[in-house]
Structure formats: C-alpha cells, structure tokens
Write a protein that holds these residues in place. Structure first.
Motif, PDB file in Angstrom:
ATOM      1  N   CYS A 348       0.822  -1.231   0.000  1.00  0.00           N
ATOM      2  CA  CYS A 348       0.000   0.000   0.000  1.00  0.00           C
ATOM      3  C   CYS A 348       0.848   1.269   0.000  1.00  0.00           C
ATOM      4  N   GLY A 349       2.162   1.121   0.189  1.00  0.00           N
ATOM      5  CA  GLY A 349       3.038   2.292   0.135  1.00  0.00           C
ATOM      6  C   GLY A 349       3.232   2.997   1.460  1.00  0.00           C
ATOM      7  N   ARG A 373      -1.703   5.112  -5.030  1.00  0.00           N
ATOM      8  CA  ARG A 373      -1.809   3.650  -4.839  1.00  0.00           C
ATOM      9  C   ARG A 373      -3.201   3.305  -4.313  1.00  0.00           C
ATOM     10  N   GLY A 374      -3.698   4.155  -3.407  1.00  0.00           N
ATOM     11  CA  GLY A 374      -4.992   3.909  -2.774  1.00  0.00           C
ATOM     12  C   GLY A 374      -6.138   3.862  -3.769  1.00  0.00           C
ATOM     13  N   GLU A 375      -5.943   4.476  -4.950  1.00  0.00           N
ATOM     14  CA  GLU A 375      -6.999   4.432  -5.974  1.00  0.00           C
ATOM     15  C   GLU A 375      -7.014   3.082  -6.695  1.00  0.00           C
ATOM     16  N   LYS A 376      -5.909   2.366  -6.618  1.00  0.00           N
ATOM     17  CA  LYS A 376      -5.811   1.085  -7.327  1.00  0.00           C
ATOM     18  C   LYS A 376      -5.805  -0.112  -6.372  1.00  0.00           C
ATOM     19  N   ILE A 377      -5.284   0.120  -5.150  1.00  0.00           N
ATOM     20  CA  ILE A 377      -5.177  -0.976  -4.177  1.00  0.00           C
ATOM     21  C   ILE A 377      -5.910  -0.569  -2.904  1.00  0.00           C
ATOM     22  N   ILE A 448     -14.071   1.003   0.573  1.00  0.00           N
ATOM     23  CA  ILE A 448     -12.914   0.777  -0.306  1.00  0.00           C
ATOM     24  C   ILE A 448     -13.397   0.435  -1.715  1.00  0.00           C
ATOM     25  N   LEU A 449     -14.439  -0.376  -1.788  1.00  0.00           N
ATOM     26  CA  LEU A 449     -14.958  -0.859  -3.083  1.00  0.00           C
ATOM     27  C   LEU A 449     -15.468   0.282  -3.955  1.00  0.00           C
ATOM     28  N   VAL A 450     -16.005   1.325  -3.312  1.00  0.00           N
ATOM     29  CA  VAL A 450     -16.585   2.461  -4.051  1.00  0.00           C
ATOM     30  C   VAL A 450     -15.515   3.183  -4.884  1.00  0.00           C
ATOM     31  N   GLU A 454      -8.385  -2.152  -8.139  1.00  0.00           N
ATOM     32  CA  GLU A 454      -8.091  -3.347  -8.950  1.00  0.00           C
ATOM     33  C   GLU A 454      -7.724  -4.512  -8.034  1.00  0.00           C
ATOM     34  N   VAL A 455      -7.107  -4.152  -6.886  1.00  0.00           N
ATOM     35  CA  VAL A 455      -6.660  -5.179  -5.925  1.00  0.00           C
ATOM     36  C   VAL A 455      -7.236  -4.814  -4.559  1.00  0.00           C
TER      37      VAL A 455
END
Length: 575
Positions: A348-349, A373-377, A448-450, A454-455
């Motif tokens: 998550c960085g 990163r938070g937008e993808k994971i 988070i799902l909203v 991707e992960v």
C-alpha cells in the motif's frame, strides 16, 4: 459435591430490550470441569459468560429471574470485587484488558493490588510468563505486541491471581493455528495442574477440541439447545442446525454417507476408530471431482525480491517474491509476527522496501504516492473500528470520493451502487452504530470498493465471526471477485477459509517466503505447516488413516464438493 456454577430456571433481559436474551437456563458446572460453550452470534452465549463473571448485573443492567450461584453464593452478594477473586476472564479484545506500561507490570497488577511481597511477586510473574511463553517480552509495552502475544499476556495476567474459575472468551480469534493449539494445550495444562474450572466460549469448535473437554454446551436463541459429551454431540446434526461448523473430518465422513457412532470416539481425528468408515470414504473419494482449474491471466501484483527492515541490519522481510494474477483470490498465511501485515503495508506504500520493488500491472509502483496507490489498491483492516470515521453509513462510504473531489451526483450514484453490491442499501440512511460487527465489516469493505480498486487486501476478514456470518462475508467477497474481476488478497489465520476460498497460499515464516502453492498442498505438508505455525487440516489425517493415496487430492475434492453443494443450494433458493 456442590456445583461451582449453577443456573436454575434463569432468564435475563437487558434494560433496553423487549425480549429476554437468556431464557429458562438450567446449567450446573462442577469444580474442575472443562466446558466448551458454542453458539452462533447473538445466541446469548456472551451474556451467559457476563452473568458468570459479574459484568451482568454490575456493568450491564437488566432484569433477571430464577437463581444463579457462583461458588455457592449469589453474585449480587459477592459484588464485582468478590467475584473477581473467584472468576478470571480473558477477553476476546485483549486491548481492553491491559493496564501496565510493560508486560511484566501488567501481569503483576493483581499481585501488587494484593500487596504480595516483591520477591514472591517476581517469582510468580516469571513462573506464569514461562508457562504462557512470554518471558522474552516482559520489558515490552503491550501495544508493541502482535495479537497472539497480547492474548498470551492477558492469559498470564488472569492466571497469576489464583482463581477457581477461568473463563476464556474466544481465545482463538486472533491467533495463528499453531499458537491456537498451544493456547488450548496451555489451558488444558492449567486445568490438570491446578484443577481450575475452565469455561471456553469459541466459534472455532474443531480447534477448541484439540484437547479433551468434559462437555459441550450449545446455546441457541437464548436457550440451552444441547449439553452433552463431545462424542455424543458430534454424531448428531445439532451443530449444523445451529449454524456452527462441525470438525471437517466429521463433515467429510457425513458427505460419504457414514453413520458415525459415539462409541468410535469422534472427538479427535487422531484417536478416532475409523475401520468401519474406510470403504465408504474411499468410494466417495473415487466418485468426487476435483477443483476446476482457472485460466491463467496477466499479472496484477508482483513482489520482486523485496527486503524490508525497520532497523538497519535487522530484516523483517527477506527475498520475498511472488506474482498474483488478475482475478485471483490468494491467501497470505504464517504465524503471528511473521511479517504478513508489514508486507501489506509495503504494497500500500505506507513503508518503502529496503530493497526490491513492487509492480502493479507490470509497472513499478515506487513513483506513486500513497493516495495514487490507494486508488488502485484497497486495504480493509481487521477491525472495522480502525477504519470507520463518520457516524452515518452513506457518509462513511462516500468519504474517499468526497476527499478526491468527485461531483456530488456521481458520489450518490456510486455509493448507492456499492451499497447494493454489499447488501447494505436498505441501511443507507442508518447510523453506523446501529449495525452488527459483520455489517460494519461490510461498510468498511464498501468504503474501499466504491473507489473501484483493482486489488483488494483484507486483513483477517472473518476474525471473530460465527460460521453463518463468516460464510456471508466470504460468499460476498467471492461474488465481487467473480463478478467484477477484482483481485483479492487475504491475510488470514483461518485454514478453512484458505482451503475453501483461495486459489493459492503464500506462506511466510520468520520473514522468508517458504511456500507458494495450492492451499491443499500447503496444509498437507507437515514441514511447511510446522515452520509457519499453520495447522495441518484434519482432512489430511482422515485421508492418511483411511489409506487414501493422495491426501492433498482428497482435500481438493472435499472443498470442490462443499462448494458445489453450496452453489446448488443457492440456485435452489434454500439459502
């Protein structure tokens, strides 16, 4: 001999409730007995425990009828302090139990209160720290410890005060499987050595039965549904009817059409008499089909030779390397403190690797900020309370989008859509505080799902859940994985979750990757299980004892059969 705990026609209703939580309880527990109490969430088993340790009526008020005696006395006459000298409780949420600044101070608290001389106090703290294996941690602050270490420290804090009754509230909820086995063995040792009366409340029935118990008390809808010796109870369908997961080997034998007899001692797979069931099990194995292979997809997340240290020269993770493909469901397993959560923080960085890199869709993520990163994971923490910051459900789920400046109309549309996926749409205008733990868990997943990740990484998605809620959460995750193609990574101690729901298990022990294989192969490999503090599945012992050639294939077929059954039930509209 008089019972040490006795309920007679006992009922209890919390002050704010219309209906009693406990109804007509008749239960006697003799001194030195070890009793396992099981039941689904909301069945009343925690209230039963609160009546025994005095939280009812001293902390939670309400109205009771009938009689209750502890050590032959009425709890109201003993008072909370008097009761605490008879009953010691180890809570599920150990954070609520710490008082001292160090582990040693915390363990010594009860002795200091009783003004025990210093020499005796030190000796006693040393003795119990040794017993629960926390001697190395005596000068650590409780906040620095892993979940499993905290559990052992709170055990020591209760054991140091010589009480007659020890009450364990879900002692296995935060423990890796091998530490869980040790905890159960330790509880057994205490009972044998000190003749203490032991009560264990636990969802993980099979793990709790690692050592003999005298009786299992099943609580359902506020009543005692069964009170029987384990061998007697396991041959019935009572556990299944109450939504409690039976030991896996029992379920496998029932799938094979076996009529299990109490005389064959089914309490432990290691000592169960199996000769009458061999042929039926072999026939079932020959008929059953294995897991269908998924098609290989492109890489979603690749961890490439990653090392990490908090302190230079003291590596927490070394040479970690794996590749997770798009749409996979993968579990990361290993003992408490092995570095699993550190790994998710690196992905998550929140931390940067000391060496090596992490790639998303084949591209190095090091230039990305935490926000990018938070937008993808997405990371869903173990406790929803660590994540939820808004009082209302809609606002909580909308928060990430609002912070990113998404237009209001789009926020509303995406939040409603996500709440529908998560089965929370009917509650969209509710306060978070009105939800159950499982529903809060879904709110934290929805928030988070909203963001359309991707992960999705979930830390202990099912900790502390009963079988019904566990199944609800896992089926929901499986559904979003299959429907939306989201790659899901789960950090878990639950071996059944890993077997039933994930395609691969990445196993970490002492900062090293020691296996990356199918869950069935990992859990039928004694060496890997021992190294990573996992627990070999009882299906393995069943297959070996019944001379089935390939135990890992037997496990695969059992899991495939269970999944097929569940899908069939859902399609038939039974669930």
């Amino acid at each position: 001999m008089e019972p040490i705990i006795e309920f007679k026609d006992f009922s209890f209703k919390y002050r704010a409730q219309a209906e009693p939580t406990l109804r007509d309880i008749n239960l006697s527990i003799m001194p030195g007995e070890k009793v396992l109490i099981v039941g689904p969430s909301g069945s009343g088993k925690s209230t039963l425990a609160h009546c025994i340790n005095g939280l009812v009526p001293f902390s939670y008020t309400g109205e009771s009828k009938g009689e209750l005696t502890i050590g032959g006395k009425n709890p109201k006459d003993l008072g909370l302090f008097g009761l605490s000298k008879i009953v010691g409780t180890v809570l599920q949420d150990t954070d609520g139990q710490f008082i001292g600044l160090t582990v040693a101070e915390d363990i010594a608290f009860a002795l200091e209160n009783d003004m025990v001389p210093q020499e005796e106090l030190f000796a006693k703290v040393d003795e119990v720290a040794e017993m629960v294996d926390v001697k190395m941690l005596l000068d650590h602050a409780p906040g620095e410890l892993s979940g499993g270490q905290k559990q052992r420290v709170s055990m020591a804090g209760v054991m140091v005060d010589e009480v007659d009754i020890l009450l364990f509230d879900e002692p296995l909820a935060n423990l890796d499987p091998a530490t869980g086995k040790r905890a159960i063995a330790m509880i057994d040792q205490i009972q044998k050595k000190k003749k203490t009366t032991i009560l264990i409340i636990e969802h993980r029935l099979e793990d709790a039965l690692y050592r003999d118990v005298d009786r299992i008390v099943v609580v359902g809808e506020g009543r005692i549904v069964a009170d029987a010796a384990p061998d007697e109870l396991l041959v019935t369908d009572i556990l299944k009817q109450q939504g409690i997961r039976e030991p896996l080997y029992i379920t496998a034998l029932k799938h094979a059409g076996c009529q299990i007899q109490a005389s064959d001692k089914p309490q432990h797979i290691e000592t169960m008499e199996l000769k009458n069931y061999n042929q039926s099990l072999k026939d079932w194995f020959d008929r059953a089909e294995g897991k269908k292979k998924k098609e290989e997809t492109a890489s979603a997340l690749q961890v490439d030779d990653v090392y990490f240290s908090y302190v230079p020269g003291n590596p927490i993770l070394q040479h970690i390397h794996f590749d997770i493909h798009k749409g996979e469901m993968v579990s990361i397993v290993g003992k408490n403190g092995a570095g699993k959560s550190t790994l998710s923080n690196l992905i998550c960085g929140f931390y940067k690797p000391t060496r090596g890199k992490i790639l998303l869709n084949g591209e190095d993520m090091s230039p990305l900020s935490i926000k990018e990163r938070g937008e993808k994971i997405g990371l869903v923490m173990q406790s929803p309370n660590q994540m939820i910051s808004k009082p209302m459900i809609f606002d909580e789920v909308a928060l990430g989008l609002a912070v990113r400046g998404v237009p209001e109309a789009e926020i509303k549309e995406r939040v409603f859509e996500t709440l529908k996926i998560c089965g929370l749409y009917p509650f969209r205008n509710w306060p978070v505080s009105a939800l159950s733990f499982g529903q809060k868990k879904r709110v934290s997943i929805a928030s988070i799902l909203v963001m359309n990740p991707e992960v999705l990484i979930l830390d202990e998605p099912t900790a502390g859940q009963d079988y019904r809620h566990y199944t609800e959460i896992m089926e929901f995750l499986k559904n979003i994985n299959e429907t939306y193609g989201i790659t899901i990574i789960m950090i878990t101690h639950d071996m059944h979750l890993m077997l039933e729901y994930t395609d691969r298990a990445i196993v970490i022990a002492d900062g090293h990757l020691i296996a990356d294989d199918t869950p069935a192969k990992v859990l039928t490999n004694e060496e890997i299980a021992d190294k990573a503090y996992l627990k070999k599945t009882s299906l393995y012992d069943l297959a070996v004892n019944c001379q089935i050639g390939d135990p890992s294939e037997f496990v695969e077929r059992f899991i495939a059969f269970e999944r097929e059954n569940r899908v069939r039930k859902e399609e038939g509209g039974h669930v």
